[in-house]
Design a protein around this motif. Sequence first.
Motif, PDB file in Angstrom:
ATOM      1  N   LEU A 326       0.825  -1.206   0.000  1.00  0.00           N
ATOM      2  CA  LEU A 326       0.000   0.000   0.000  1.00  0.00           C
ATOM      3  C   LEU A 326       0.865   1.265   0.000  1.00  0.00           C
ATOM      4  O   LEU A 326       0.556   2.258  -0.704  1.00  0.00           O
ATOM      5  CB  LEU A 326      -0.921  -0.027   1.232  1.00  0.00           C
ATOM      6  CG  LEU A 326      -1.898   1.148   1.364  1.00  0.00           C
ATOM      7  CD1 LEU A 326      -2.852   1.176   0.150  1.00  0.00           C
ATOM      8  CD2 LEU A 326      -2.717   1.016   2.638  1.00  0.00           C
ATOM      9  N   SER A 340      -0.973   1.048 -14.572  1.00  0.00           N
ATOM     10  CA  SER A 340      -2.144   0.170 -14.440  1.00  0.00           C
ATOM     11  C   SER A 340      -1.743  -1.247 -14.066  1.00  0.00           C
ATOM     12  O   SER A 340      -2.424  -1.932 -13.299  1.00  0.00           O
ATOM     13  CB  SER A 340      -2.964   0.167 -15.739  1.00  0.00           C
ATOM     14  OG  SER A 340      -2.144  -0.303 -16.816  1.00  0.00           O
ATOM     15  N   LEU A 343      -1.015  -1.296 -10.387  1.00  0.00           N
ATOM     16  CA  LEU A 343      -2.251  -1.251  -9.594  1.00  0.00           C
ATOM     17  C   LEU A 343      -2.969  -2.589  -9.629  1.00  0.00           C
ATOM     18  O   LEU A 343      -3.503  -3.063  -8.610  1.00  0.00           O
ATOM     19  CB  LEU A 343      -3.157  -0.136 -10.146  1.00  0.00           C
ATOM     20  CG  LEU A 343      -4.499   0.026  -9.433  1.00  0.00           C
ATOM     21  CD1 LEU A 343      -4.288   0.349  -7.955  1.00  0.00           C
ATOM     22  CD2 LEU A 343      -5.336   1.104 -10.115  1.00  0.00           C
ATOM     23  N   LYS A 344      -2.982  -3.202 -10.832  1.00  0.00           N
ATOM     24  CA  LYS A 344      -3.639  -4.500 -10.959  1.00  0.00           C
ATOM     25  C   LYS A 344      -2.952  -5.548 -10.076  1.00  0.00           C
ATOM     26  O   LYS A 344      -3.611  -6.353  -9.391  1.00  0.00           O
ATOM     27  CB  LYS A 344      -3.632  -4.936 -12.422  1.00  0.00           C
ATOM     28  CG  LYS A 344      -4.354  -6.245 -12.652  1.00  0.00           C
ATOM     29  CD  LYS A 344      -4.354  -6.582 -14.136  1.00  0.00           C
ATOM     30  CE  LYS A 344      -5.103  -7.897 -14.377  1.00  0.00           C
ATOM     31  NZ  LYS A 344      -5.113  -8.267 -15.824  1.00  0.00           N
ATOM     32  N   LYS A 345      -1.587  -5.533 -10.084  1.00  0.00           N
ATOM     33  CA  LYS A 345      -0.835  -6.472  -9.256  1.00  0.00           C
ATOM     34  C   LYS A 345      -1.135  -6.229  -7.779  1.00  0.00           C
ATOM     35  O   LYS A 345      -1.311  -7.172  -6.980  1.00  0.00           O
ATOM     36  CB  LYS A 345       0.657  -6.307  -9.530  1.00  0.00           C
ATOM     37  CG  LYS A 345       1.530  -7.266  -8.721  1.00  0.00           C
ATOM     38  CD  LYS A 345       2.988  -7.059  -9.064  1.00  0.00           C
ATOM     39  CE  LYS A 345       3.885  -8.001  -8.243  1.00  0.00           C
ATOM     40  NZ  LYS A 345       5.332  -7.781  -8.505  1.00  0.00           N
ATOM     41  N   PHE A 346      -1.236  -4.942  -7.391  1.00  0.00           N
ATOM     42  CA  PHE A 346      -1.541  -4.601  -6.002  1.00  0.00           C
ATOM     43  C   PHE A 346      -2.911  -5.122  -5.598  1.00  0.00           C
ATOM     44  O   PHE A 346      -3.109  -5.650  -4.508  1.00  0.00           O
ATOM     45  CB  PHE A 346      -1.465  -3.074  -5.817  1.00  0.00           C
ATOM     46  CG  PHE A 346      -1.998  -2.624  -4.482  1.00  0.00           C
ATOM     47  CD1 PHE A 346      -1.278  -2.827  -3.309  1.00  0.00           C
ATOM     48  CD2 PHE A 346      -3.250  -2.020  -4.394  1.00  0.00           C
ATOM     49  CE1 PHE A 346      -1.805  -2.433  -2.097  1.00  0.00           C
ATOM     50  CE2 PHE A 346      -3.758  -1.625  -3.174  1.00  0.00           C
ATOM     51  CZ  PHE A 346      -3.028  -1.829  -2.016  1.00  0.00           C
ATOM     52  N   LEU A 347      -3.897  -4.969  -6.504  1.00  0.00           N
ATOM     53  CA  LEU A 347      -5.238  -5.426  -6.191  1.00  0.00           C
ATOM     54  C   LEU A 347      -5.289  -6.951  -6.014  1.00  0.00           C
ATOM     55  O   LEU A 347      -5.969  -7.475  -5.103  1.00  0.00           O
ATOM     56  CB  LEU A 347      -6.223  -4.986  -7.276  1.00  0.00           C
ATOM     57  CG  LEU A 347      -6.465  -3.474  -7.374  1.00  0.00           C
ATOM     58  CD1 LEU A 347      -7.338  -3.150  -8.571  1.00  0.00           C
ATOM     59  CD2 LEU A 347      -7.101  -2.966  -6.085  1.00  0.00           C
ATOM     60  N   VAL A 348      -4.567  -7.660  -6.909  1.00  0.00           N
ATOM     61  CA  VAL A 348      -4.545  -9.137  -6.809  1.00  0.00           C
ATOM     62  C   VAL A 348      -3.885  -9.568  -5.501  1.00  0.00           C
ATOM     63  O   VAL A 348      -4.407 -10.421  -4.747  1.00  0.00           O
ATOM     64  CB  VAL A 348      -3.833  -9.752  -8.013  1.00  0.00           C
ATOM     65  CG1 VAL A 348      -3.645 -11.261  -7.795  1.00  0.00           C
ATOM     66  CG2 VAL A 348      -4.606  -9.487  -9.292  1.00  0.00           C
ATOM     67  N   GLY A 350      -3.457  -7.766  -2.856  1.00  0.00           N
ATOM     68  CA  GLY A 350      -4.264  -7.298  -1.732  1.00  0.00           C
ATOM     69  C   GLY A 350      -5.414  -8.246  -1.440  1.00  0.00           C
ATOM     70  O   GLY A 350      -5.750  -8.522  -0.282  1.00  0.00           O
ATOM     71  N   GLU A 351      -6.059  -8.757  -2.511  1.00  0.00           N
ATOM     72  CA  GLU A 351      -7.149  -9.707  -2.318  1.00  0.00           C
ATOM     73  C   GLU A 351      -6.651 -10.990  -1.665  1.00  0.00           C
ATOM     74  O   GLU A 351      -7.295 -11.550  -0.748  1.00  0.00           O
ATOM     75  CB  GLU A 351      -7.801  -9.993  -3.668  1.00  0.00           C
ATOM     76  CG  GLU A 351      -9.024 -10.898  -3.554  1.00  0.00           C
ATOM     77  CD  GLU A 351      -9.677 -11.137  -4.918  1.00  0.00           C
ATOM     78  OE1 GLU A 351     -10.700 -11.846  -4.938  1.00  0.00           O
ATOM     79  OE2 GLU A 351      -9.172 -10.642  -5.931  1.00  0.00           O
ATOM     80  N   THR A 354      -5.723 -10.249   1.965  1.00  0.00           N
ATOM     81  CA  THR A 354      -6.942 -10.071   2.771  1.00  0.00           C
ATOM     82  C   THR A 354      -7.576 -11.436   3.078  1.00  0.00           C
ATOM     83  O   THR A 354      -8.040 -11.691   4.205  1.00  0.00           O
ATOM     84  CB  THR A 354      -7.938  -9.181   2.022  1.00  0.00           C
ATOM     85  OG1 THR A 354      -7.320  -7.934   1.736  1.00  0.00           O
ATOM     86  CG2 THR A 354      -9.180  -8.946   2.865  1.00  0.00           C
TER      87      THR A 354
END
Length: 538
Positions: A326, A340, A343-348, A350-351, A354
């Motif tokens: 983050l 992008s 960000l996409k790698k961060f979202l994956v 992060g999921e 989590t």
Amino acid sequence: MKRIHSLKKKLMIMIIGFIVLFVTLSSFIIANSFIEDTKEDAATNTKYWAELIANASSTNLVNDKTLLTDHYLSMLKSVPYINHVHIYKVSPEPEGIVFFANYNKSMSSPILEKTDRIMELSSVKISTYIIELMVPITQQDKKVGYVYIQVGTDYIKRITNNMFLRYSVIIFMLILVTLLITIILNRFITIPMSDMANKVQDISKHKQFNLRIEQMPFKELDILARNINIVLNRAETQLAKLSDAKQLTYQQNKDLENKVNKRTQALKDSNNELLSTLEKLHQFQGQLVESEKMASLGDMVAGVAHEVNTPIGLGVTASTLLSDRLLEIKKAFDDKTLKSSQLKKFLVEGEENTAIIYRNLKRAAELIASFKKVAVDQSSEEARTFNIKNLFDDILLTLAPQIKKLPFIINVDCPSELVIKSKPGPINQIIINLIQNSINHGFDDRDHGVITIQTSISSDMLTIDYHDDGRGIEPSIMNKIFEPFTTTKRGSGGSGLGLHLVYNLVTQALGGKISFISEIEKGVNFKIIIPTQVIKED
């Protein structure tokens, strides 16, 4: 003394009565047998005369010679006991059986025809006053007529009366002889024996062992009297010796009494000290049992703490990684260099992080909730409604940190819908102690083992069948495994209170009973039966 004489008189009366009764019954049986024999002879004699008349009358009957038949029958006057004879002829239809000739004893009136009683009188009929019989008359194997004969029973009555008179005389004579024999026996045997018995009783009652029995009239009684005198001599001598030793014995008893009093006081002091020690021992035993409970709870706390550390550590690692990613995204966003793909790698990631955090926190929460429930149950002695299968699952979940690395299998066979009202705390402690006992003792130095727990309910009685296939219980301690401080690992940390705690929980806390069977190298089987209440779910 009067009572003895009364008993003797009653005994004599009973003997005489028995003899008279025996003679009377015997005479009655013999007389009855003789009467029956007389009747049988009369029946045989009647049949003989009937057949004789039938044979003699067959030719005259066929040839219709009535006069010859009457002449022949008139000769029966010489037989005084034959009252009447009828001869009937079988004629062709429609006449049938018709009267042919008859004989009537003098001064006797003729009697009615008996053709209607042929079947009834085919065998001898004996009544109070007469004997009757009807036999067929044959000619060349053809039935040509019938003979009816009636015989009086007067002579049977005379024989019977004479016989009863004779037997009455015999019975009377036997009674007289019995009375005479009884009087003689009473005079020459009973009275001397009674006198001797009275003398012995007086000697015994007044302790006059210097008296002696006089000479008896019969040899056998005299021998008995001499033997009694010998016994009296010995008794007198022995009493003299006892009298000399009585004073010595009295003094010895006084000395012994003094010693006993001193020993009794010393024993009382020792008993008081022993009771005090025993009371302290019971206090220490209670403390040790509580220590055993707390040690069991401490082992679970250590295991659960270790188990909870793993999911929490994974959650901390995932949250740290998520925080670092983050910060990187925030810096790239602030520098306006965010791509992008980044960000996409961060979202994956992060999921994923989590999900990792959620799973591990949920796992930690389940462990803590299960431990909390088991800990509360262990410390609670209150009865409540619970699902027995869920209770076993919570116990195994709590013990998981201690047993998951061990090569042992625990199988639970319990109906999933069984809800009962009982005390879960004692049941919890019982199962945990049994499992730990199997692991520490039954499976010691083994790389395999199976524990099976089966439950069943019948008539509000819950049965828990606990079985392991370990080494079993040694015969030397089999009779005392429920006693406190019984252990085979006293030098290796074993307290010997585990099964003692189980026994107390079953019998006292739950009001049930426990038993076991065991074979060396084949394991042990505990059977626990406790009263409970089954709750039916709506």
